[in-house]
Write a protein that holds these residues in place. Structure first.
Motif, short mmCIF file in Angstrom:
data_model
loop_
_atom_site.label_atom_id
_atom_site.label_comp_id
_atom_site.label_asym_id
_atom_site.label_seq_id
_atom_site.Cartn_x
_atom_site.Cartn_y
_atom_site.Cartn_z
N ARG A 66 -47.32 3.11 -39.92
CA ARG A 66 -47.03 2.75 -38.53
C ARG A 66 -47.08 1.24 -38.29
O ARG A 66 -46.67 0.77 -37.23
CB ARG A 66 -48.01 3.45 -37.59
N ARG A 68 -45.33 -0.99 -39.45
CA ARG A 68 -43.98 -1.54 -39.29
C ARG A 68 -43.53 -1.50 -37.84
O ARG A 68 -42.90 -2.43 -37.34
CB ARG A 68 -42.98 -0.76 -40.15
N ALA A 69 -43.86 -0.38 -37.18
CA ALA A 69 -43.44 -0.22 -35.78
C ALA A 69 -44.41 -0.90 -34.82
O ALA A 69 -44.01 -1.50 -33.83
CB ALA A 69 -43.31 1.27 -35.44
N LYS A 184 -46.86 5.15 -27.89
CA LYS A 184 -46.70 4.76 -29.29
C LYS A 184 -47.85 3.86 -29.74
O LYS A 184 -48.41 4.05 -30.83
CB LYS A 184 -45.37 4.05 -29.48
N SER A 188 -51.24 4.49 -32.62
CA SER A 188 -51.78 3.61 -33.65
C SER A 188 -53.25 3.27 -33.38
O SER A 188 -54.07 3.22 -34.29
CB SER A 188 -50.95 2.32 -33.73
#
Length: 267
Positions: A66, A68-69, A184, A188
């Protein structure tokens, strides 16, 4: 059941659970626990310990994927949220794991069944009431939000330690509702909180005789983890094909039935 067949079933079960978890943004440990007890016939405490070890690997992998996002710098900006929840969850995990070691097995089965049923109800509530939708935080800040975060963290850490799960199903809506953070980013942050919480619970369980299950069930552990990680990746690729409300509702019902059926008759 021979070792090869057991490992193969672990891979298939891990893949299916990982795929479902990937579709809704969870590790799937809630569903692994009934499978470890019902299909692989582990004792409840052994299943919790093995489930927690698997969850550690899956959550660490998910956090790396995650990044990367949601870059690390963005997580640092909300470090106060993670620390607030961690302060409570670490205490809750240590306390709950200690009680699980001394609790009669029948009582542990009952407690875990109740917690899994509660998680199923949470999943259904999130689906029907839209608790994953971000908006204004319940508390703008100050001592009240800190105290609420500590209490919420303690409760989540307790559940995570007793079930061997990451607690994302509870952490994500908690972060969204209390702090008003985007879903989102909340996903994380929940992993950031889950990882040290699980490590504390895992360390607490290390003094139990049941900890030997990690050596005895090494092939099952290895292949179920591989299946879970591959399944989580597949679930991420399939994201959007199934409306989340329908998926979460269906999984909530499955968890409810499997929890009652498995732990009501567990020995």
């Amino acid at each position: 059941m021979n070792t090869r067949k057991r490992a193969g079933q672990g891979f298939v079960a891990g893949s299916l659970i990982g795929t479902l978890g990937g579709l809704i943004g969870l590790g799937g440990a809630e569903f692994r626990l009934p499978v470890l007890v019902g299909l692989f016939r582990l004792s409840t405490l052994e299943a919790v310990i093995l489930n927690k070890a698997m969850s550690l690997v899956v959550v660490a992998s998910a956090l790396l994927f995650r990044l990367r996002a949601i870059p690390f710098e963005q997580l640092i900006q909300h470090g106060d949220v993670a620390l607030n929840l961690l302060a409570g969850s670490l205490i809750g995990a240590w306390w709950a794991a200690g009680h699980a070691l001394t609790m009669p097995r029948t009582r542990l089965n009952q407690v875990i069944m109740v917690l899994l049923v509660g998680l199923a109800v949470v999943m259904l509530s999130e689906s029907w009431l839209g608790l994953h939708d971000s908006g204004a935080p319940l508390f703008e800040g100050g001592p009240t939000r800190i105290v609420v975060g500590l209490l919420a963290g303690f409760g989540i850490g307790t559940v995570a330690a007793l079930l061997g799960v990451a607690g994302g199903e509870l952490l994500i809506p908690t972060i969204v509702l209390i702090y008003g953070i985007d879903i989102k980013l909340a996903g994380s942050l929940s992993l950031v909180v889950s990882l040290p919480t699980m490590i504390v619970g895992f360390a607490r369980y290390s003094g139990s005789d049941a900890f030997a299950v990690l050596k005895a069930e090494r092939p099952l552990f290895r292949w179920m983890v591989v299946g879970s990680i591959l399944g989580a990746g597949m679930g991420g690729l399939l994201l959007g094909l199934v409306p989340p409300e329908i998926l979460i509702s269906g999984l909530g019902v499955i968890l409810l039935i499997s929890a009652v059926k498995t732990f009501k008759h567990a020995h």
